[in-house]
Design a protein around this motif. Structure first.
Motif, mmCIF file in Angstrom:
data_model
loop_
_atom_site.group_PDB
_atom_site.id
_atom_site.type_symbol
_atom_site.label_atom_id
_atom_site.label_comp_id
_atom_site.label_asym_id
_atom_site.label_seq_id
_atom_site.Cartn_x
_atom_site.Cartn_y
_atom_site.Cartn_z
ATOM 1 N N ARG A 59 69.775 4.109 2.837
ATOM 2 C CA ARG A 59 68.954 5.136 3.266
ATOM 3 C C ARG A 59 69.397 6.445 2.636
ATOM 4 O O ARG A 59 70.194 6.560 1.817
ATOM 5 C CB ARG A 59 69.322 5.227 4.984
ATOM 6 C CG ARG A 59 68.745 3.902 5.697
ATOM 7 C CD ARG A 59 69.318 4.182 7.166
ATOM 8 N NE ARG A 59 69.259 3.135 7.991
ATOM 9 C CZ ARG A 59 69.807 2.950 9.122
ATOM 10 N NH1 ARG A 59 70.321 3.846 9.625
ATOM 11 N NH2 ARG A 59 69.483 1.626 9.802
ATOM 12 N N ALA A 86 65.937 16.582 13.766
ATOM 13 C CA ALA A 86 66.363 15.896 12.568
ATOM 14 C C ALA A 86 67.864 16.057 12.154
ATOM 15 O O ALA A 86 68.697 15.189 12.080
ATOM 16 C CB ALA A 86 65.598 16.108 11.286
ATOM 17 N N ARG A 89 70.496 14.119 13.963
ATOM 18 C CA ARG A 89 70.758 12.787 13.696
ATOM 19 C C ARG A 89 71.353 12.824 12.082
ATOM 20 O O ARG A 89 71.581 11.992 11.414
ATOM 21 C CB ARG A 89 69.283 12.198 13.356
ATOM 22 C CG ARG A 89 68.815 11.988 15.136
ATOM 23 C CD ARG A 89 67.623 11.593 14.978
ATOM 24 N NE ARG A 89 67.161 10.963 16.297
ATOM 25 C CZ ARG A 89 66.657 12.008 17.192
ATOM 26 N NH1 ARG A 89 66.907 13.019 17.269
ATOM 27 N NH2 ARG A 89 66.340 11.392 18.412
ATOM 28 N N TRP A 91 69.866 14.468 9.502
ATOM 29 C CA TRP A 91 68.886 14.098 8.591
ATOM 30 C C TRP A 91 68.393 15.517 8.019
ATOM 31 O O TRP A 91 68.399 16.575 8.722
ATOM 32 C CB TRP A 91 67.616 13.599 9.343
ATOM 33 C CG TRP A 91 68.000 11.936 9.685
ATOM 34 C CD1 TRP A 91 69.081 11.285 9.313
ATOM 35 C CD2 TRP A 91 67.109 11.485 10.475
ATOM 36 N NE1 TRP A 91 68.782 10.054 10.123
ATOM 37 C CE2 TRP A 91 67.443 10.014 10.700
ATOM 38 C CE3 TRP A 91 65.781 11.616 11.011
ATOM 39 C CZ2 TRP A 91 67.031 8.997 11.598
ATOM 40 C CZ3 TRP A 91 65.191 10.711 12.014
ATOM 41 C CH2 TRP A 91 65.800 9.256 12.126
ATOM 42 N N GLY A 304 62.692 10.545 17.452
ATOM 43 C CA GLY A 304 63.238 9.586 17.986
ATOM 44 C C GLY A 304 62.529 8.409 17.873
ATOM 45 O O GLY A 304 63.324 7.364 17.453
ATOM 46 N N GLU A 307 63.505 7.449 14.614
ATOM 47 C CA GLU A 307 64.969 6.906 14.522
ATOM 48 C C GLU A 307 64.937 5.113 14.857
ATOM 49 O O GLU A 307 65.754 4.274 14.196
ATOM 50 C CB GLU A 307 65.853 7.443 15.278
ATOM 51 C CG GLU A 307 67.474 7.069 15.201
ATOM 52 C CD GLU A 307 68.112 8.095 16.190
ATOM 53 O OE1 GLU A 307 69.314 8.419 15.894
ATOM 54 O OE2 GLU A 307 67.774 8.484 17.294
ATOM 55 N N ASN A 311 66.100 2.005 12.340
ATOM 56 C CA ASN A 311 67.242 1.363 12.964
ATOM 57 C C ASN A 311 66.984 0.073 13.458
ATOM 58 O O ASN A 311 67.779 -0.706 13.480
ATOM 59 C CB ASN A 311 68.094 2.097 14.117
ATOM 60 C CG ASN A 311 68.684 3.282 13.660
ATOM 61 O OD1 ASN A 311 68.945 3.509 12.427
ATOM 62 N ND2 ASN A 311 69.152 4.208 14.553
#
Length: 345
Positions: A59, A86, A89, A91, A304, A307, A311
């Motif tokens: 990633r 973001a 997380r 990001w 979310g 994400e 994932n």
């Protein structure tokens, strides 16, 4: 060079794996050992190498946010919330402006300027279900706005039609029967405008009032100047409106300026309402009644959903299922329609 996991492990007297478990939040580390590791992390001012971690996972740690126009206050405020979500997380957000151009929007769908990103949050103007179904890029994608409803990808939006009806009913409840709308767009792709017009018409029809096209002039763009010009047009009608529902706050601020410069009192002579709850409307004179989408919720839900795709986990749904999420909104009554809610200004 910053401290490494190995340095922290040596200072704490534990294994590198134990330090890694503490850093990544695993629970199976005893409290005394965790305390030793956390003390060593603080002493060495350890900072995780997110780039290396992301590379190991295949990633980039970067997502893209593609919007029609960055200078529109609504999108500027929404962008801030996306960046916050973001950052929670770890990001980074890369911003793309499409100007609602069909070619640019297709380029975004095909891959953001050939840059590698982990996910894309996209608010399209022209892209429809056909383009989405034909998309070959496999980057995680979440759509915002009303352009594609019930489409082939994840989507977050408020119920525009219901909110528009509620705002129309608010104006009707104040005794207004001649209510204009600024924001009508006849372009088939203008879903947002169509939904808000539909809600406006529903509110009128439920009150036994006929829809009058003269009170809903075509609106090529949603800028202050458009609101000012169209308000002038409405005020010049043989029977001017008693209230005006503008499809965004910029239109409403322009309409408000025209009304006041014409010597009218707002809301006594004409009520004005907008949509988006941008900061400018909270400080205009009078303050602006508006539909307030929950921009923070929209941003957090969208990030979310990205994400979960990145994932590969969706706890309550199969991986192939598409999610359509209705975000919250509220009607904020202020001075431009009255009576104002003093705590909302």
């Amino acid at each position: 060079m910053g401290a490494s996991l190995k340095d922290v492990a040596a200072l704490a007297g534990v294994s590198v794996k134990t330090v890694s478990n503490v850093v990544t939040g695993h629970t199976y580390v005893s409290p005394p050992t965790r305390e030793k590791v956390e003390r060593a992390l603080a002493v060495l001012d350890y900072r995780p190498n997110l780039s290396a971690r992301n590379l190991r996972k295949g990633r980039t740690g970067v997502i893209a946010l593609a919007l029609p126009e960055l200078d529109a206050p609504y999108f500027a405020e929404l962008t801030r919330f996306v960046i916050v979500a973001a950052a929670e997380r770890g990001w980074t957000v890369m911003i793309e402006q499409t100007d609602g151009d069909p070619d640019r929007e297709r380029e975004v769908l095909d891959g953001v300027r050939e840059q590698r990103v982990d996910g894309l949050v996209f608010s399209p103007i022209t892209v429809g279900p056909e383009e989405l179904a034909a998309r070959t890029d496999t980057t995680a994608l979440v759509l915002l706005g009303e352009r594609v409803l019930d489409g082939p990808t994840h989507h977050v939006a408020i119920d525009n039609q219901r909110a528009a009806r509620e705002l129309t009913e608010h104006l009707l409840s104040l005794g207004h029967s001649r209510i204009a709308a600024i924001g009508r767009q006849d372009n088939p792709s203008a879903n947002t405008a169509h939904l808000r017009l539909s809600g406006y018409r529903e509110g009128l029809e439920a009150a036994g009032l006929a829809y009058d096209e003269a009170l809903a002039p075509p609106t090529p763009a949603y800028r202050r100047a458009d609101g000012a010009r169209l308000m002038r047009q409405l005020l010049d009608l043989p029977q001017p409106p008693q209230a005006v529902f503008c499809f965004n706050d910029l239109l409403a601020l322009g309409a408000l300026r025209t009304a006041l410069s014409s010597g009218l009192r707002v809301p006594e002579d004409v009520a004005v309402a907008g949509w988006d709850d941008i900061e400018d409307g909270r400080y205009s004179t009078p303050t602006l009644t508006t539909v307030s989408p929950d921009k923070e919720q929209i941003a957090h839900v969208a990030v979310g959903m990205l994400e979960a795709q990145i994932n590969g986990t969706r706890p309550s749904r199969r991986a192939a299922e598409v999610r359509e999420v209705a975000a919250g909104y509220r009607l904020v009554v202020r001075e431009s329609t009255g009576p104002a809610e003093p705590t909302q200004a």
